[in-house]
Write an enzyme that holds these catalytic residues in place. Structure first.
Site, PDB file in Angstrom:
ATOM      1  CG  ASP A 291      53.130 -60.321  60.321  1.00  0.00           C
ATOM      2  OD1 ASP A 291      53.119 -60.244  61.702  1.00  0.00           O
ATOM      3  OD2 ASP A 291      52.679 -60.004  58.804  1.00  0.00           O
TER       4      ASP A 291
ATOM      5  CD  GLU B  74      51.800 -56.619  60.094  1.00  0.00           C
ATOM      6  OE1 GLU B  74      52.553 -56.448  59.544  1.00  0.00           O
ATOM      7  OE2 GLU B  74      50.828 -57.657  59.821  1.00  0.00           O
TER       8      GLU B  74
ATOM      9  CD  GLU C  72      47.253 -59.904  61.697  1.00  0.00           C
ATOM     10  OE1 GLU C  72      46.928 -60.910  60.611  1.00  0.00           O
ATOM     11  OE2 GLU C  72      48.059 -59.095  61.019  1.00  0.00           O
TER      12      GLU C  72
ATOM     13  CG  HIS D 272      45.765 -57.903  57.994  1.00  0.00           C
ATOM     14  ND1 HIS D 272      44.736 -58.223  57.838  1.00  0.00           N
ATOM     15  CD2 HIS D 272      47.270 -58.107  57.902  1.00  0.00           C
ATOM     16  CE1 HIS D 272      45.030 -59.914  57.755  1.00  0.00           C
ATOM     17  NE2 HIS D 272      46.765 -60.161  58.320  1.00  0.00           N
TER      18      HIS D 272
HETATM   19 CA    CA Z   1      49.950 -59.534  59.769  1.00  0.00          CA
END
Ligand code: CA
Length: 388
Positions: free
Chosen positions: A200, A226, A252, A302
């Protein structure tokens, strides 16, 4: 039935150690709970995404902007309320904090609807496609240490999360492209060859750096990459997805059906990650889920925040149809933060005990079956940690 009050509870405590991701370090844990009361004594709970001072500002939107719009309305009319609030706030923000604030209210209204019906939210949506969900554990946060010691720590933490029983793990990256590749190698070393890990970036790269890191993640067999680049850069996402084999995930930081329509039409995501506590609540999440599936884009929610957010997501993951369907489908996973979080572990009168379930049940957590969200927050606990 009538709505008689809407309150926000912003909870906060000092973390035992500072944690970081590619944008900042933080030393406090925050959660923002929303409580909707009715004249029939039924109370609904929801949660708004947003840490620290963002939560305090969102509390102002919940209590001073949204509450006066809907006091006296029937809480069962949640779609009517959603559109009333959205339409009145449209001129002041179609994304971001107004939507985060509306999300907490909408989730609380779904909790009320479930309590009125005597049914869990997944039954109101259409039933459980699964009664438990696989859980992935994230950790491996950035800290103020040099890259060598961070690599060693990431190897150990990755192995520890695997040993806890989670089905996959997720790391943070964000030191810069070259060091981030070393961190990803360290995580692969920690989990061994036959275990999924994800990375991420919290949108810290340029497209060219994202290609560099993405190629390395590809070689390491990472499951997804991500938020490699800024969420506004839809062209960049499309180029990355077309040029990399590793799955590109994100979303997200996107809001409502109109934001998601653009994101999906750009064809830049392999995996969509809507955040129900920000996107506009359960009502809007369901519309976005339908849009994602209409584009044949799988959804892995998320998840951030307290036990209220975790329970909300368990309800949604239960009710998510398989895409595209089959005997052995790849199931949506519950995202679970393995770092210190009292608001997830100690908020409820009966804790969800996700970690315990994961350890006992092959990496899976059961979907709550009680009415509404199927949970009961502890008011004494809330009072102890509430800030104003
Ligand atoms: Ca994230």
């Amino acid at each position: 039935m009538k709505i008689t009050s809407i309150k926000s509870h912003v909870l906060q405590y000092d973390l035992p150690e500072e944690l970081g991701y590619s944008q900042q370090y933080y030393a406090k844990r925050t959660a923002h709970l929303v409580e909707v009361e009715t004249d029939e004594g039924i109370t609904g709970w929801g949660e708004c995404f947003g840490p620290g001072n963002v939560a305090l500002a969102n509390k102002g939107i919940v209590e001073r902007v949204i509450q006066p719009m809907v006091l006296g309305d029937d809480p069962m009319d949640r779609d009517v309320i959603w559109h009333k609030v959205y339409n009145l706030l449209r001129d002041h923000g179609q994304k971001g904090m107004p939507l985060q604030a509306l999300s907490g209210v909408d989730i609380a209204l779904w909790d009320i609807a479930g309590k009125v019906a005597g049914l869990p939210i997944h039954k109101l949506i259409g039933g459980a496609h699964r009664t438990s969900v696989p859980v992935y554990g994230y950790g491996m946060m950035l800290r103020r240490e040099d890259a060598d010691s961070m690599c060693a720590r990431f190897t150990d933490e990755a192995a520890a999360i695997k040993a806890m029983g989670f089905v996959a793990t997720k790391m943070k990256i964000g030191l810069g492209a070259k060091d981030d590749v070393r961190l990803a190698q360290a995580v692969r070393k920690g989990v061994g060859d036959d275990f999924d890990f994800m990375a991420d970036a919290n949108h810290c790269y340029t497209t060219s750096d994202a290609f560099y890191v993405g190629k390395a993640l590809e070689e390491l067999g990472a499951y997804w990459f991500e938020e490699p680049i800024a969420p506004e850069d839809l062209d960049g996402y499309r180029e990355l997805r077309a040029g990399l084999k590793v799955n590109i995930s994100g979303g997200e930081a996107e809001f409502n059906r109109w934001g998601w329509r653009k994101l999906l039409e750009a064809r830049g995501l392999d995996i969509a990650q809507p955040e129900v506590c920000a996107i506009g609540g359960i009502s809007e999440y369901l519309r976005v889920l339908a849009l994602c599936h209409a584009h044949f884009t799988p959804v892995v929610n998320h998840v951030w925040g307290s036990a209220v957010a975790v329970a909300t997501n368990l309800q949604l993951l239960a009710a998510m149809p398989p895409l595209p369907g089959g005997l052995f489908p790849r199931e949506p996973m519950l995202e679970f933060d393995t770092t210190d979080n009292k608001f997830r572990d100690e908020l409820l009168t009966t804790p969800l005990d996700i970690q315990g379930q994961v350890a006992r049940n092959g990496g899976r957590a059961a979907v709550p079956t009680g009415p509404g969200l199927g949970i009961e927050p502890d008011r004494d606990f809330i009072a102890r940690y509430e800030i104003h």
